[in-house]
Every structure is written in C-alpha cells, then in structure tokens.
Design a protein around this motif. Structure first.
Motif, PDB file in Angstrom:
ATOM      1  N   LEU B  18       0.845  -1.227  -0.202  1.00  0.00           N
ATOM      2  CA  LEU B  18       0.010  -0.099   0.016  1.00  0.00           C
ATOM      3  C   LEU B  18       0.921   1.165   0.013  1.00  0.00           C
ATOM      4  N   PHE B  21       2.274   1.830  -3.252  1.00  0.00           N
ATOM      5  CA  PHE B  21       1.191   2.151  -4.314  1.00  0.00           C
ATOM      6  C   PHE B  21       0.837   3.708  -4.043  1.00  0.00           C
ATOM      7  N   ALA B  22       0.735   3.875  -2.772  1.00  0.00           N
ATOM      8  CA  ALA B  22       0.721   5.245  -2.708  1.00  0.00           C
ATOM      9  C   ALA B  22       1.808   6.223  -3.287  1.00  0.00           C
ATOM     10  N   TYR B  24       3.535   5.740  -5.593  1.00  0.00           N
ATOM     11  CA  TYR B  24       3.699   5.679  -7.107  1.00  0.00           C
ATOM     12  C   TYR B  24       2.527   6.471  -7.261  1.00  0.00           C
ATOM     13  N   MET B  25       1.034   6.745  -6.668  1.00  0.00           N
ATOM     14  CA  MET B  25       0.176   7.554  -7.164  1.00  0.00           C
ATOM     15  C   MET B  25       0.447   8.823  -6.880  1.00  0.00           C
ATOM     16  N   GLU B  28       2.722   9.952  -9.697  1.00  0.00           N
ATOM     17  CA  GLU B  28       1.938  10.168 -10.821  1.00  0.00           C
ATOM     18  C   GLU B  28       1.232  11.559 -10.926  1.00  0.00           C
ATOM     19  N   SER B  29       0.667  11.770  -9.479  1.00  0.00           N
ATOM     20  CA  SER B  29      -0.249  13.030  -9.317  1.00  0.00           C
ATOM     21  C   SER B  29       0.909  14.314  -9.467  1.00  0.00           C
ATOM     22  N   PRO B  45      -5.001  15.920  -6.779  1.00  0.00           N
ATOM     23  CA  PRO B  45      -4.464  14.535  -6.823  1.00  0.00           C
ATOM     24  C   PRO B  45      -3.433  14.387  -5.700  1.00  0.00           C
ATOM     25  N   ALA B  48      -4.462  14.263  -2.437  1.00  0.00           N
ATOM     26  CA  ALA B  48      -5.284  12.957  -2.047  1.00  0.00           C
ATOM     27  C   ALA B  48      -4.304  11.891  -2.122  1.00  0.00           C
ATOM     28  N   SER B  49      -3.290  12.003  -2.777  1.00  0.00           N
ATOM     29  CA  SER B  49      -2.320  10.643  -2.621  1.00  0.00           C
ATOM     30  C   SER B  49      -1.202  10.825  -1.643  1.00  0.00           C
ATOM     31  N   VAL B  51      -2.342  12.098   1.445  1.00  0.00           N
ATOM     32  CA  VAL B  51      -3.124  11.601   2.359  1.00  0.00           C
ATOM     33  C   VAL B  51      -2.978   9.957   2.270  1.00  0.00           C
ATOM     34  N   MET B  52      -2.949   9.460   1.209  1.00  0.00           N
ATOM     35  CA  MET B  52      -2.707   8.042   1.064  1.00  0.00           C
ATOM     36  C   MET B  52      -1.502   7.314   1.436  1.00  0.00           C
TER      37      MET B  52
END
Lengths: 505, 158
Positions: B18, B21-22, B24-25, B28-29, B45, B48-49, B51-52
């Motif tokens: 996770l 993944f977060a 990577y997001m 990307e953002s 984005p 949000a990412s 926060v992820m």
C-alpha cells in the motif's frame, strides 16, 4: 400550503407511483433481508436501469427500496442471526435470542411497528429541518462546501471502520478515482494513461457497482457452503401493551437515529449501534438481560436505523452531501436527472423535495403492511442458496455497469473495482469511504480551487479565510476536532468512548 | 489502547505494498502539473495521494504492532487473499466479461449461471440448467421487456 400538500401527495394519488413505491418497499424488504444482497448494491444497480425514467418514478422506486431494505435486514437478523444489512447488526444481538425462544413472530412484529414509527419521525424531521437548513446553507461559499466534503469523507472513516487510517486511505483512494479523466477546469488529462475511455472519467455508478456488488459477491464465496437455517414463525402483530411500554424508548431512539443519520457520512448502521448502546445504558431493569433477548435491545436499533433514513436525506437535499452510502447513490440519481442537490433544490424545485417527503412517508406505510404480512413466504425466499445468488449479483452488476452508457468496457471496470474492493475488504478496509471519495472528490477539488482563486492563490489568505468567516470557522473547528480525536494519546485520554468494533460491512 | 489483535495472513506485506502504491500515485499526481501553482489540476490529486502515503505509513505501523501469527511470506498473502474458489470464480467472471461483446449477454450469462451454480451448489447439471434458464428468462423479462433496459449485444448472437 395547498400547493405543498399537492406535491406531498403526488405519489399517493398517482396509481403508477403508488405501485412503484409499493414494489420498491416490497423488493427492499427482501433485498435487505437476503444476506449477500445490500440496499446500497440494489440502489446502485437500480440507478443504471432507471436513469431514462421520469425522475419521480425513479425516486419512488429507489426510496421504497431504501426504506424497505433498512428494515428488511432485521428479519434475517432475528430469524437466522445473520444481519441482512449492516444496519441490522445490533438487531441480531437481542433479536436472535428472541427467535431462539420461539418469539420470532413477535420480534418481527415489534421491530416492524417500531421501524415504521422511527421512519415516520425521521421523515417529519426531514420536512421540518431541511427548509431551515437550506435557508442557512444558501450562505455557504465554495470554502464551506470544500470543508463539508472533507468532513463527509472523514466521518465515514472515523465512525465505521476498524482504523481511522484505513478509512482515510479509502476516502483518499476514492478521491483519486474521482479525479480520473479530463480536468473540468483546464481540460488537462489526469490518470488516463492514453486511454480514450478513461478521458470521460469513471462513472461513479460503475465504481459503486464494482465496490458494492462484485466485491460483495466475491466475499460471499467464503460463505457459499453455509446451509440456510429453517425457522418457525407464529404470532406477528405485537401486543398493544408492549407498544405503549416501549414508546418512550422508541421516541428517544428515533431522535438519536435522525440526528446520526443527518450527520454527513453516517447512516443506519452507526445509528443502530449507538441507539443499542444508549438503550443498554438507560434501561435500568430490562425483563431479560441485554444480549439474551431483551425487547429494548431489539426496538432501539430498529427504530433508530429507520429514523436515520429521513435524517440522511437532510444533508443530501440541503447541502448536496450524502448522509450515507445510499443517499450518495440517490445524489447520483438526481445528478443523472439533471438536478443539483443543494440549498437551491428546495427553492428551485420544491415539488421534488415535497415529493420525496411524501414518498418516504408512503413507503413507511407500505412497510407496515408488508412488514406484518407474508412472513411464511419470506422465510422460504431468504433460504435462497448463495450458489445461486452470487452469479446473479455478477450478472445484475454487468447489466447495471453496461446500462449507464451502453459501454461494454464499463463491465470490465466494474469487475476490476470489484477485485480491488474484495482485496481491501479482506484486510479490514471499508468500501463506503471510497464511494464517498469518488462522489465528493470532484466537488472538493472544484470548491478548493474556487476558494483558492478567491484568496488570490495566497496560502495565508486562504487559511485566514477558513477561520475568519463564522461558518467556515465552525466547520474548520469541527474538522480539526475530528482529526485531533484520532490521535493515539487523545484516544487513550477519552476513556471507553469507542463502541465495539463489529468489523467491516 | 494496546493493539493485541492478530495480524491477518500477509497483512504486513500488503501494508508495505500500500505504501509503495500510494507513493507511486503521488509521483503520478506530481507529473500532472508539478508544483507550478496552487489551483492547477494536479493539486487535489497530490493532496489525496499525499493523504494516501501518510495513512499507508500509519497502517503499516499499526500492522507491525499487531501480534504476528505467521512468518511474513508472499505465499501467506496469496493464499489468504486468493483461495482457489475465488480465483476460479474470478477467472470465470473475467471470461464472461470478455465473451459478452462477441457471444452476447444472454448466452454468456446463462453459461456463467450454469457453471457457477453447478460448481458451487453441486446439485447436478439438470437442476443447475433449470435454475439458470429460469433466471435468464426472468432477467430478460424484467429488464428487457418491463424496464426496457438495453442489454449488451454480441457480434455472434444478439
């Protein structure tokens, strides 16, 4: 006044709407009752079938399913000790012991009458509170909407998961899914990876069907060999003395349920658990101890979860913020029909507001009729084996995902979301915050950017605006309080406040 | 509050994934519009990412604090997440989804129902076939005839 009454009575006087509400309520009871089928799943699939209908027809059916479904979960909770819906988790605690004593019929009858009472009080609160809140909400600017959106997502994470971090992660993931496609302000692509299909974004109904329908079907595979339990049901209509005796508790639980339902992001499940807890604390000498078949333990959650339905419509219709997952879907239905839930909905389309109020009232009356009849057939239907239900959920999800834009690609997206939802559920994540994130994410994005443009892209001014305007200041305070309350040392300091964890829905 | 509940199989590895993944997001953002402004398309984005990433780290910490039930191993994660029944059913559904555009909705749905009911219920092929045909009939009547919903058509069979 006469005009309002006319709007209120629309579904009472039109035979077609009357039939749709009855059908919705009837179907809702079964959907809520059959373990593996949920109201959220049914509502998300129904939207895709009904989006070409007249808005009143679609709402009549969906509102009926919602009211019936919240109640229906109680029946399997009582008869089989399997809550058909998350809102019936608390009902099973005392409902099933009552059934074991051979009092299943009485328990169902009592839960039906009290559910209707709770439902009607919730609708009354909606009729009284919504116009007042809407009048107040007209003063809201993009700043307040941004804050409300964030609070909406966080509340779900705070109250309904095993860990706040997991709830917040799921909410943020939902926001990211909501960002996919062309940026509506600059037409930049976001997370499209060169795919033309992704440029239009992910329709939230597809995400909902995946996370609630497909994921749930995959989770249900674990329980496929659980054999259905057969039950005997005798007397249904509750005794008048019982109703009189529990009226006070019913009224208290209704009030609690309405308020909890009205909080953005919290629904019948939390209302029911809190009402159960409240009944347990406030009932000094129950006839039977709680957990062993106390009627108080059955009445409190059942009244509260149905009262939460009316409550959940309040923020949805006045602020455009869903009260729970089902109202999030109903917001989607309103958007699809070209309506914009928010404070202007009540002034621009009062007929729609009063139609919803009248329709919810009607659905509650149908609930009384269907709730007290047909129990024997009912027990046969809920014995439907999961081996048949699971592939049927997949097929209905496929039709639903396709029907939104007649695009077969959306079926594979729903499957992908379903697999993702299944994996997250296995590790204790809730999928509710993801859906709220998908719906509220774009709203938060647009309102944040408007607010920031209003502050001339100056962080200092933006932050000052958050605390210098009275409404923003209250909302910012609430948001900070929510975040602070999740810090480990604050949690430790607040003794015994969190309710028992009942696992993901 | 002491965290004494046991770890789910593979939970530690999952929490680590996770975080990756977060991250990577977030990357990307950031690629959308970088840190070029406060109202660009990439800000939300990134928030949000972000926060992820933060919450994924908290989840990882929470998971590490839980009582370990087994040695962390990718096999634990795979066997917990993907029992054979789930894998086979998912493959079946994937085949079903892939076949709809060519074979059409009704025959593929009938096939999915028949195979699933037969495999999951084990009441014999005749029983499964009867229930599948009945279900498909009801679905067709309800959606196509009553609700006028457009069902996916196939190039081979409408």
């Amino acid at each position: 006044m006469i005009e309002t009454l006319g709007f209120f009575a629309t579904s009472w006087t039109d035979p077609y709407l009357l039939a749709l509400t009855a059908l919705g309520t009837f179907a809702g009871i079964y959907i809520g009752a059959i373990p593996g089928l949920s109201v959220t799943m049914a509502a998300s699939i129904l939207i895709s079938f009904t989006f070409k209908w007249d808005v009143n027809d679609a709402l009549a059916l969906i509102a009926g399913v919602y009211v019936g479904g919240v109640y229906g979960g109680a029946r399997t909770a009582i008869l089989l000790n399997i809550p058909g819906a998350p809102s019936a988790i608390a009902t099973a605690i005392d409902g099933y012991p009552l059934a074991q004593k051979g009092l299943a019929g009485e328990a169902i009858g009592l839960s039906t009458v009290m559910s209707v009472m709770g439902g009607l009080i919730g609708v009354l609160a909606l009729a009284v509170a919504a116009p007042l809140i809407a009048e107040f909400a007209i003063k809201f600017t993009s700043r307040e909407y941004m804050l409300l959106g964030i609070i909406g997502i966080l509340l779900v994470g705070t109250l309904s998961g095993e860990s706040f971090a997991k709830g917040a992660f799921a909410g943020a993931l939902g926001v990211m899914i909501g960002m996919i496609g062309l940026d509506p302000m600059t037409a930049e692509t976001r997370f499209t990876y060169g795919s033309i299909n992704l440029m239009g974004g992910v329709p939230f109904v597809v995400a909902m069907i995946g996370f609630f329908g497909v994921a749930e079907a995959l989770v249900q595979l674990d329980h496929v060999s659980v054999a259905p339990i057969k039950q005997k049901v005798a007397r249904i209509v509750p005794a008048w003395s019982d109703l009189r005796r529990y009226l006070g508790l019913g009224l208290r639980s209704s009030g609690l349920g309405t308020v909890i339902g009205a909080l953005p992001g919290t629904g019948g499940d939390i209302a029911a658990l809190l009402a159960y807890d409240q009944a347990k604390r406030s009932t000094k000498d129950p006839e039977v101890p709680f957990g062993e078949g106390a009627k108080e333990g059955l009445i409190a959650p059942e009244t509260a979860n149905n009262a939460a339905v009316g409550g959940a419509f309040v923020p949805m219709l006045t602020l455009g913020i869903p009260g729970d997952a089902v109202t999030a879907i109903i917001i989607g239905a309103l958007y699809i029909h070209g309506l914009k839930p928010g404070p202007l909905l009540l002034t621009d389309t009062p007929h729609l507001f009063w139609f919803i109020v009248g329709n919810l009232t009607l659905a509650n009356l149908f609930l009384l009729v269907f709730g007290l009849t047909g129990i024997r057939i009912f027990t046969k239907v809920v014995e439907c084996p999961r081996a048949v239900l699971i592939p049927l959920i997949i097929i209905l999800s496929a039709v639903g995902a396709y029907a939104i834009q007649n695009n077969p690609v959306h079926i594979s997206w729903a499957l992908a979301f379903g697999i993702l939802g299944y994996i997250l559920k296995r590790y204790g994540f809730q999928v509710g915050p993801i859906i709220l994130g998908v719906i509220l994410g774009p709203m938060i994005d647009a309102n944040y950017r408007r607010a920031m443009i209003g502050a001339q892209e100056n962080v200092g001014t933006f932050l000052y605006d958050l605390v210098s305007h009275p409404i923003s200041c209250v909302l910012t305070g609430a948001l900070i309080l929510m975040l602070v309350s999740q810090l480990p040392f604050v949690k430790q300091w607040r003794k015994g406040s969190p309710p028992d964890n009942h696992g993901p829905a | 509050m002491k965290r004494s509940e046991p770890q789910r199989p593979g939970e530690r590895l999952f929490a680590l994934l996770l975080v990756v993944f977060a991250g990577y997001m977030f990357w990307e953002s950031h690629a959308i519009s970088g840190f070029s402004g406060l109202t660009t398309g990439g800000v939300m984005p990134m928030l949000a990412s972000g926060v992820m990433v933060l919450t994924a780290l908290v989840i990882l910490t929470e998971t590490i604090r839980k009582t370990r039930t087994a040695e962390p191993h990718p096999q634990g994660l795979i066997s917990y997440l993907f029992p054979l029944r789930v894998v086979l059913f998912t493959v079946l559904v994937a085949v079903y989804v892939a076949a709809i555009p060519s074979v059409g909705f009704l025959p593929t749905s009938g096939g999915l129902l028949f195979v699933s009911i037969w495999a999951l219920w084990r009441r014999g092929p005749v029983w499964s076939l009867a229930i599948s045909l009945l279900s498909i009939g009801v679905i067709y009547l309800l959606f196509r005839v009553v609700f006028s919903v457009v069902l996916p058509t196939g190039s081979l069979w409408q």
